[in-house]
Design an enzyme around this catalytic site. Structure first.
Site, PDB file in Angstrom:
ATOM      1  N   ASP A 145       0.806  -1.221   0.000  1.00  0.00           N
ATOM      2  CA  ASP A 145       0.000   0.000   0.000  1.00  0.00           C
ATOM      3  C   ASP A 145       0.841   1.274   0.000  1.00  0.00           C
ATOM      4  OD1 ASP A 145       1.068  -0.108   2.525  1.00  0.00           O
ATOM      5  OD2 ASP A 145      -0.803  -0.742   3.470  1.00  0.00           O
ATOM      6  N   GLU A 183      -0.305  -8.787  -1.713  1.00  0.00           N
ATOM      7  CA  GLU A 183      -0.899  -8.282  -0.461  1.00  0.00           C
ATOM      8  C   GLU A 183      -2.062  -7.336  -0.789  1.00  0.00           C
ATOM      9  OE1 GLU A 183       1.683  -6.291   2.415  1.00  0.00           O
ATOM     10  OE2 GLU A 183       0.613  -7.248   4.062  1.00  0.00           O
ATOM     11  N   GLU A 220      -1.879   5.265   3.026  1.00  0.00           N
ATOM     12  CA  GLU A 220      -1.869   3.870   2.579  1.00  0.00           C
ATOM     13  C   GLU A 220      -3.253   3.324   2.213  1.00  0.00           C
ATOM     14  OE1 GLU A 220      -0.183   5.117   5.058  1.00  0.00           O
ATOM     15  OE2 GLU A 220       1.773   4.158   5.327  1.00  0.00           O
ATOM     16  N   HIS A 228       4.738  -2.438  15.137  1.00  0.00           N
ATOM     17  CA  HIS A 228       4.458  -1.012  15.152  1.00  0.00           C
ATOM     18  C   HIS A 228       3.734  -0.551  13.898  1.00  0.00           C
ATOM     19  CE1 HIS A 228       8.680  -1.343  13.682  1.00  0.00           C
ATOM     20  NE2 HIS A 228       8.160  -0.638  12.702  1.00  0.00           N
ATOM     21  N   ARG A 235       1.033   1.260  11.897  1.00  0.00           N
ATOM     22  CA  ARG A 235       0.244   2.410  12.321  1.00  0.00           C
ATOM     23  C   ARG A 235      -1.237   2.077  12.477  1.00  0.00           C
ATOM     24  NH1 ARG A 235       1.325   7.087   8.483  1.00  0.00           N
ATOM     25  NH2 ARG A 235       2.329   5.546   7.159  1.00  0.00           N
ATOM     26  N   HIS A 246      10.381   0.698  18.654  1.00  0.00           N
ATOM     27  CA  HIS A 246      10.369   1.784  17.670  1.00  0.00           C
ATOM     28  C   HIS A 246      10.263   3.125  18.397  1.00  0.00           C
ATOM     29  CE1 HIS A 246       9.062   4.214  14.230  1.00  0.00           C
ATOM     30  NE2 HIS A 246       9.588   3.261  13.486  1.00  0.00           N
TER      31      HIS A 246
END
Ligand SMILES: [Zn+2]
Length: 520
Positions: A97, A119, A133, A210, A212, A244
């Site tokens: 994405d 994907e 994305e 991590h 988002r 992160h």
């Protein structure tokens, strides 16, 4: 012969495309695959190309300073379009994405080339989250011809959007294939802290989490799950988690997972450019402090000179494991390089013998940990040291420690450090200073001190030009140039200029109105 162009740019794309590329290359008699690297993250992708043996046939080399989505989109669109015009392909493969994938898919659509989306079908149904994305995914799927969904749920999304079932294949997440591939390649942990950590016979579980999309409740549940897992299998596993830097990640992880014996949280700080400069060395305080340590009886017994109290020189007092940096950089394959505290000196940067020498009850490492404020009282009677420490206080840097690596200071702090260094040297010829927003991050009381300090510089015959938004700062200037009327492209005109009193009378100036309001 089917001609395929595989496009990728970011590190996750390279990881997820690696098994696909390797599979395509196995069928070289039927498929001719070419790889196109867009190259906007080239330093981060380079190690993966090597790890997975990926050949780059087209390198678009798009990386620029301060690159924007517009730049990546137009760059990929233009360059992939050019490749497709010069070299005919039957199918273009894009992954996930990213903006790379979206723009490459669009270029293929314009060129009439069929598109395969690896994907496909991932959705949050919120066009702003994750941004951009979610929109990229939908654009790619709206022009794709072949859909490789990683889960059944992703396939359901595609069916609901009207994609014919015969065009969708559920292939699983290719990151698992990438992991299996890597686990079959020779790799040595020799020389990294992973080799020295006390894992005993426990199994290591390396965690990275991590995305988002997961921030908030889902991420908190994941961390609670990890905590339960660690506690349940206390005797059998060690969780290693390079955390992160994003505060959404760091906060939750620290709240949920710190303090558990078999959970190792690795702090991911930016890899230091040198990590050696600090306020003490910058103001030439460090040499004097080292001499004080060398003059102590204990140091003389050990035959230690001032050089031994530096973490910079080899063969002196520095810890040789970390070469005096206090930390070791670890390459964890799929993850960004992480920096962890040196297991030998525990981050103090010095060897044990050096840390046995004390001055007024503190070791050299402890002295470097003093704030400027505490150091000022600690070095009572050392007038030269105190005078330089006062310079640091005067520019509002009372709170930083003497040994804080210079590359961890903010832009404003670095500027004020340079200013203090300038103040500590006398007899300079008249100098013009241009300073960009020095009050950023400063407490209002410290802004007042900084204004005083710049006033002293001006009084000594120097000139200071400051770009500032702080109203107290603006009011204290001798001459103002108000640029506007708005920010960014809507600005750039001189709206008003003059003394603060003159600008306060300029009704067209926002700054002027603010000054007038404050005066009244
Ligand atoms: Zn060390």
């Amino acid at each position: 012969m089917l001609r395929v162009l595989t496009v990728f740019g970011t590190r996750p794309e390279a990881i997820k495309m690696a098994p696909v590329i390797s599979e395509l290359e196995k069928h070289a008699g039927l498929i001719e695959n070419r790889n196109c690297l867009t190259g906007q993250h080239k330093d981060m992708v380079a190690p993966l190309l090597e790890l997975f043996d990926i050949r780059v046939d087209y390198n678009l080399d798009l990386m620029r300073e301060n690159q924007t989505l517009e730049h990546i989109t137009t760059g990929v669109l233009h360059e992939v379009g050019r490749i497709l015009r010069e070299d005919p392909f039957d199918l273009i493969l894009v992954q996930g994405d990213t903006t790379t994938s979206m723009a490459a898919a669009l270029a293929a659509f314009y060129g009439g080339v069929r598109i395969g989306h690896v994907e496909a079908g991932l959705r949050t149904f919120d066009k702003h989250h994750p941004y951009p994305e979610e929109v990229n995914r939908k654009i790619i799927d709206s022009v794709s011809d072949l859909f490789f969904a990683h889960t059944e749920a992703a396939k359901r999304h595609l069916l609901a959007e009207g994609v014919p079932e015969g065009h969708i294949a559920v292939t699983g997440n290719t990151v698992i294939d990438a992991l299996l591939d890597v686990s079959n390649r020779p790799y040595s942990f020799a020389g990294t802290p992973l080799e020295t950590l006390p894992f005993d016979s426990k199994r290591i579980v390396l965690v990275t989490a991590h995305r988002r999309e997961s921030f908030g409740d889902p991420f908190e549940s994941m961390c609670r799950g990890l905590r339960d897992l660690a506690l349940k299998y206390k005797e059998r596993i060690v969780l290693v988690y390079p955390v992160h830097r994003n505060p959404n990640v760091r906060q939750v992880v620290n709240d949920t997972l710190s303090g558990i014996d078999n959970v190792l949280l690795i702090d991911q700080s930016p890899v230091a450019r040198s990590g050696r400069g600090n306020p003490a060395s910058y103001l030439k305080l460090f040499g004097e402090i080292r001499s004080l340590f060398a003059q102590s009886t204990d140091a003389k017994v050990q035959n230690f000179s001032a050089r031994h109290f530096s973490f910079n020189s080899a063969g002196g007092g520095r810890c040789e494991t970390c070469r005096g940096t206090g930390s070791i950089s670890v390459d964890l394959q799929f993850l960004p390089d992480v920096v962890m505290t040196c297991p030998d000196c525990h981050g103090t940067r010095f060897r044990r013998e050096v840390l046995e020498i004390k001055y007024r009850g503190l070791t050299i490492a402890e002295v470097l940990d003093l704030t400027v404020k505490d150091a000022f009282s600690f070095f009572r009677g050392q007038h030269r040291l105190q005078r330089r420490l006062k310079m640091l206080s005067d520019v509002g840097l009372e709170y930083i420690t003497l040994g804080q690596p210079a590359d961890t200071l903010s832009g404003g702090e670095s500027q004020r450090l340079k200013l203090a260094a300038f103040l500590s040297r006398s007899g300079r010829s008249p100098t013009l200073f241009v300073i960009d927003e020095p009050t950023t991050g400063l407490h209002p009381a410290d802004v007042v001190r900084l204004i005083d300090c710049l006033g002293q510089i001006a009084a000594a015959g120097h000139s200071v030009i400051v770009i500032e938004h702080d109203i107290n700062f603006i009011r204290s200037a001798d001459y103002l140039i108000d640029l506007g009327p708005e920010a960014g492209p809507a600005g750039g005109q001189v709206v008003a200029a003059g003394t603060p009193a003159e600008v306060a009378r300029a009704s067209a100036s926002v700054t002027g109105r603010l000054l007038a309001g404050q005066a009244g």
